[in-house]
Write a protein that holds these residues in place. Structure first.
Motif, PDB file in Angstrom:
ATOM      1  N   TRP A   4     -30.376  34.378  -4.340  1.00  0.00           N
ATOM      2  CA  TRP A   4     -31.742  33.929  -4.658  1.00  0.00           C
ATOM      3  C   TRP A   4     -32.004  33.917  -6.157  1.00  0.00           C
ATOM      4  CZ3 TRP A   4     -33.619  31.124  -1.154  1.00  0.00           C
ATOM      5  CH2 TRP A   4     -33.407  31.406   0.196  1.00  0.00           C
ATOM      6  N   ARG A   8     -33.166  30.570  -7.954  1.00  0.00           N
ATOM      7  CA  ARG A   8     -34.494  30.340  -8.558  1.00  0.00           C
ATOM      8  C   ARG A   8     -34.359  29.941 -10.020  1.00  0.00           C
ATOM      9  NH1 ARG A   8     -34.737  36.169  -8.692  1.00  0.00           N
ATOM     10  NH2 ARG A   8     -34.940  36.764 -10.864  1.00  0.00           N
ATOM     11  N   GLN A  92     -37.282  34.365   3.303  1.00  0.00           N
ATOM     12  CA  GLN A  92     -36.993  34.227   1.863  1.00  0.00           C
ATOM     13  C   GLN A  92     -37.160  32.777   1.416  1.00  0.00           C
ATOM     14  OE1 GLN A  92     -34.955  36.128   3.844  1.00  0.00           O
ATOM     15  NE2 GLN A  92     -35.253  38.162   2.945  1.00  0.00           N
ATOM     16  N   PHE A  96     -39.580  31.362  -1.560  1.00  0.00           N
ATOM     17  CA  PHE A  96     -38.757  30.928  -2.698  1.00  0.00           C
ATOM     18  C   PHE A  96     -39.585  30.257  -3.802  1.00  0.00           C
ATOM     19  CE2 PHE A  96     -35.916  27.714  -4.697  1.00  0.00           C
ATOM     20  CZ  PHE A  96     -35.062  28.586  -5.343  1.00  0.00           C
TER      21      PHE A  96
END
Ligand code: HPA
Length: 273
Positions: A4, A8, A92, A96
């Motif tokens: 993640w 991101r 998630q 996000f």
């Protein structure tokens, strides 16, 4: 598959490459508030499907877009459309975009949704400032390794809806003579609406409204040190008509009737936030 953190950063880099604006305020627009996107000045529109790692709705024509621009002199980033846990995304994936907003520099977040009223004094079409929440989704977006760059392992949720912002929203509503409620929002996973016993239980444990979104985003943003303000549009009131089943069409109809008032309120809030 990137983790993640890498995801991101990649998404934020893609956005920064297209648009050099540094948004200070994020907005996540719920059912029926999409029109607000059209009012944004100096708008740069990026379809979700172009942003690496961004969840795109599986429903045709509802892919969603990120809009960067200005409103009331403030630099903002707007999520026009969101995805929900019940659509089959991981929790998630649902949050996000909040992590990407954090990466873009967002420090304040306004979240809107459509919700069912449990408080018997509520009426369809009322707006409610969320003062606290109950997470009944059955999961949490922070499960898994903690990303210390975003926030601590065990974040407190006692200030997830700062009183200062609740009061700011109330003042904004008063200034345009808009009747507004305050209350606790309970999140369920959906996609089913409440059974009669379920809504009785939800009311009993202190919820004023119930819906299928917002709480995951609020948990993620609070963890990330972002200050939140969340507002619900009450589309139906549970005790109103117990013998008549609630339909999605009804929810959409009320949300779209309230839209002009809701947009006016968000504009007022943006002046002071
Ligand atoms: N329950 C859950 N979600 C909702 C409702 C409801 O009654 N109304 C609008 N969204």
């Amino acid at each position: 598959m990137l983790n993640w953190r890498e995801q991101r950063k990649k998404a934020a880099a893609y956005i920064n490459n297209i648009c050099q604006k540094r948004p200070e305020i994020g907005l996540i627009l719920g059912s029926g508030l999409g029109d607000f996107g059209r009012e944004i000045e100096e708008a740069v529109v990026i379809p979700y499907q172009d942003i690496p790692g961004f969840p795109t709705s599986t429903v045709k024509g509802h892919a969603g877009e990120l809009i960067l621009g200005k409103k009331q002199g403030k630099s903002i980033v707007v999520m026009n459309g969101r995805v929900h846990f019940y659509e089959g995304y991981s929790i998630q994936e649902v949050v996000f975009p909040v992590w990407v907003m954090k990466e873009l520099g967002v420090r304040k977040l306004i979240v809107t949704n459509a919700a069912g009223g449990l408080n018997p004094t509520f009426r369809p079409g009322d707006l409610m400032i969320i003062t606290d929440h109950l997470n009944f989704i059955g999961t949490n977006p922070l499960i898994g390794a903690n990303d210390q760059q975003i926030g601590p392992r065990f974040p407190a949720m006692t200030d997830a809806h700062p009183a200062e912002y609740v009061e700011l929203a109330k003042r904004a509503a008063d200034s345009i003579e808009l009747h507004i409620m305050k209350g606790v929002y309970l999140a369920i996973s959906g996609p089913v609406y409440e059974s009669t016993a379920m809504s009785k239980f939800q009311r009993l444990i202190g919820a004023d409204a119930v819906g299928m979104s917002t709480v995951p985003e609020i948990i993620a943003s609070t963890h990330a040190g972002i200050k939140n303000l969340a507002i619900s549009c009450i589309t139906d009131v549970v005790k109103d008509n117990p013998e008549q089943a609630l339909t999605h069409e009804e929810v959409i109809k009320v949300a779209s009737e309230v839209k002009p008032r809701f947009i006016k309120l968000v504009n007022e809030i943006l002046k002071d936030i």
